[in-house]
Write a protein that holds these residues in place. Structure first.
Motif, PDB file in Angstrom:
ATOM      1  N   THR A 150       0.878   7.006   8.066  1.00 20.58           N
ATOM      2  CA  THR A 150      -0.099   6.012   7.608  1.00 20.58           C
ATOM      3  C   THR A 150       0.574   4.658   7.412  1.00 20.58           C
ATOM      4  O   THR A 150       0.051   3.618   7.838  1.00 20.58           O
ATOM      5  N   ARG A 151       1.748   4.653   6.816  1.00 18.70           N
ATOM      6  CA  ARG A 151       2.477   3.383   6.637  1.00 18.70           C
ATOM      7  C   ARG A 151       2.845   2.765   7.984  1.00 18.70           C
ATOM      8  O   ARG A 151       2.700   1.556   8.181  1.00 18.70           O
ATOM      9  N   GLN A 152       3.307   3.605   8.932  1.00 22.01           N
ATOM     10  CA  GLN A 152       3.618   3.118  10.283  1.00 22.01           C
ATOM     11  C   GLN A 152       2.369   2.536  10.934  1.00 22.01           C
ATOM     12  O   GLN A 152       2.434   1.501  11.600  1.00 22.01           O
ATOM     13  N   ALA A 153       1.249   3.212  10.752  1.00 23.13           N
ATOM     14  CA  ALA A 153      -0.004   2.760  11.356  1.00 23.13           C
ATOM     15  C   ALA A 153      -0.437   1.421  10.761  1.00 23.13           C
ATOM     16  O   ALA A 153      -0.879   0.522  11.484  1.00 23.13           O
ATOM     17  N   TRP A 154      -0.306   1.266   9.445  1.00 21.55           N
ATOM     18  CA  TRP A 154      -0.651  -0.021   8.818  1.00 21.55           C
ATOM     19  C   TRP A 154       0.266  -1.133   9.329  1.00 21.55           C
ATOM     20  O   TRP A 154      -0.191  -2.238   9.607  1.00 21.55           O
ATOM     21  N   ASP A 155       1.558  -0.837   9.440  1.00 22.87           N
ATOM     22  CA  ASP A 155       2.493  -1.831   9.967  1.00 22.87           C
ATOM     23  C   ASP A 155       2.122  -2.204  11.408  1.00 22.87           C
ATOM     24  O   ASP A 155       2.177  -3.378  11.785  1.00 22.87           O
ATOM     25  N   GLN A 184       0.865  -1.183   0.000  1.00 20.78           N
ATOM     26  CA  GLN A 184       0.000   0.000   0.000  1.00 20.78           C
ATOM     27  C   GLN A 184       0.901   1.232   0.000  1.00 20.78           C
ATOM     28  O   GLN A 184       2.056   1.159   0.415  1.00 20.78           O
ATOM     29  N   ARG A 185       0.343   2.331  -0.434  1.00 24.15           N
ATOM     30  CA  ARG A 185       1.091   3.591  -0.411  1.00 24.15           C
ATOM     31  C   ARG A 185       0.349   4.598   0.453  1.00 24.15           C
ATOM     32  O   ARG A 185      -0.870   4.698   0.400  1.00 24.15           O
ATOM     33  N   GLY A 186       1.108   5.329   1.220  1.00 21.61           N
ATOM     34  CA  GLY A 186       0.552   6.373   2.068  1.00 21.61           C
ATOM     35  C   GLY A 186       1.697   7.177   2.649  1.00 21.61           C
ATOM     36  O   GLY A 186       2.871   6.860   2.427  1.00 21.61           O
ATOM     37  N   GLY A 187       1.358   8.192   3.415  1.00 20.44           N
ATOM     38  CA  GLY A 187       2.369   8.994   4.082  1.00 20.44           C
ATOM     39  C   GLY A 187       3.092   8.191   5.150  1.00 20.44           C
ATOM     40  O   GLY A 187       2.708   7.055   5.470  1.00 20.44           O
ATOM     41  N   GLU A 188       4.112   8.784   5.722  1.00 26.34           N
ATOM     42  CA  GLU A 188       4.943   8.077   6.698  1.00 26.34           C
ATOM     43  C   GLU A 188       4.133   7.543   7.870  1.00 26.34           C
ATOM     44  O   GLU A 188       4.247   6.370   8.241  1.00 26.34           O
ATOM     45  N   ARG A 228      -7.069  10.692  15.599  1.00 29.23           N
ATOM     46  CA  ARG A 228      -7.820  10.877  14.346  1.00 29.23           C
ATOM     47  C   ARG A 228      -7.025  10.387  13.134  1.00 29.23           C
ATOM     48  O   ARG A 228      -7.570   9.793  12.214  1.00 29.23           O
ATOM     49  N   ALA A 229      -5.729  10.634  13.132  1.00 26.55           N
ATOM     50  CA  ALA A 229      -4.887  10.164  12.024  1.00 26.55           C
ATOM     51  C   ALA A 229      -4.841   8.635  12.006  1.00 26.55           C
ATOM     52  O   ALA A 229      -4.844   8.018  10.931  1.00 26.55           O
TER      53      ALA A 229
END
Length: 165
Positions: A88-93, A82-86, A120-121
């Motif tokens: 967002t990527r940390q949150a997915w991980d 997936q692609r996202g901001g820094e 919220r983020a």
């Protein structure tokens, strides 16, 4: 032009469709029979221009079947892209570290993702998660145990949480 593969599998909840890259990484997935419900969730830079239907997606299909049959860890090692901001990527991980049967609050999720004030983020990262099940956003609930939102509906989220408990 990029090509991906798509497959729909029957599950106890409803049909489950996955879109994978040529290398087998999950780009999008969810409880739907239509790839059209999933493609808009894939980052434009990753979105396949051509989807080839497959009856079986190998490890992904095996993991989906095993998970729904009770092997809750079967999804853990499936690659996801997936692609996202820094953040967002940390949150997915971080979501991939939440154990089955141990749902967490959005506040705890923000803390796990490294930004305790970014509740919220963190919720936004859940909402933008295209690879549901493999990035288990269903494991995040509101404080007090209220389910909260889920792209595939509250009944699917409730089933998943009950299945994992």
């Amino acid at each position: 032009m990029s090509t991906g593969h798509v497959s729909t599998i029957d599950t106890p909840i409803s049909p489950f469709t996955a879109i994978v890259a040529m290398d087998g990484a999950v780009l999008a997935s969810g409880w739907t029979a239509s790839a059209d419900d999933l493609l808009p969730q894939v980052s434009p830079t990753l979105r396949p221009t051509t989807l080839t239907p497959r009856r079986d997606l190998g490890a992904v299909t095996r993991a989906v079947r095993a998970y729904h049959a009770g092997d809750l860890r079967a999804i853990d090692d499936i690659p996801v892209r997936q692609r996202g901001g820094e953040f967002t990527r940390q949150a997915w991980d971080a979501l991939r570290t939440v154990p089955a049967g141990k749902p967490i609050s959005y506040a705890d999720y923000a803390l796990l993702a490294g930004r305790p004030a970014a509740v919220r983020a963190a919720a936004s990262a859940c909402a933008r998660n295209a690879a549901t099940l493999f990035v288990p956003c269903h494991r995040v609930i509101r404080t007090g145990g209220v389910l909260g939102a889920f792209r595939w509906g509250p009944d699917v989220k409730r089933w998943l949480l009950n299945h994992e408990s």
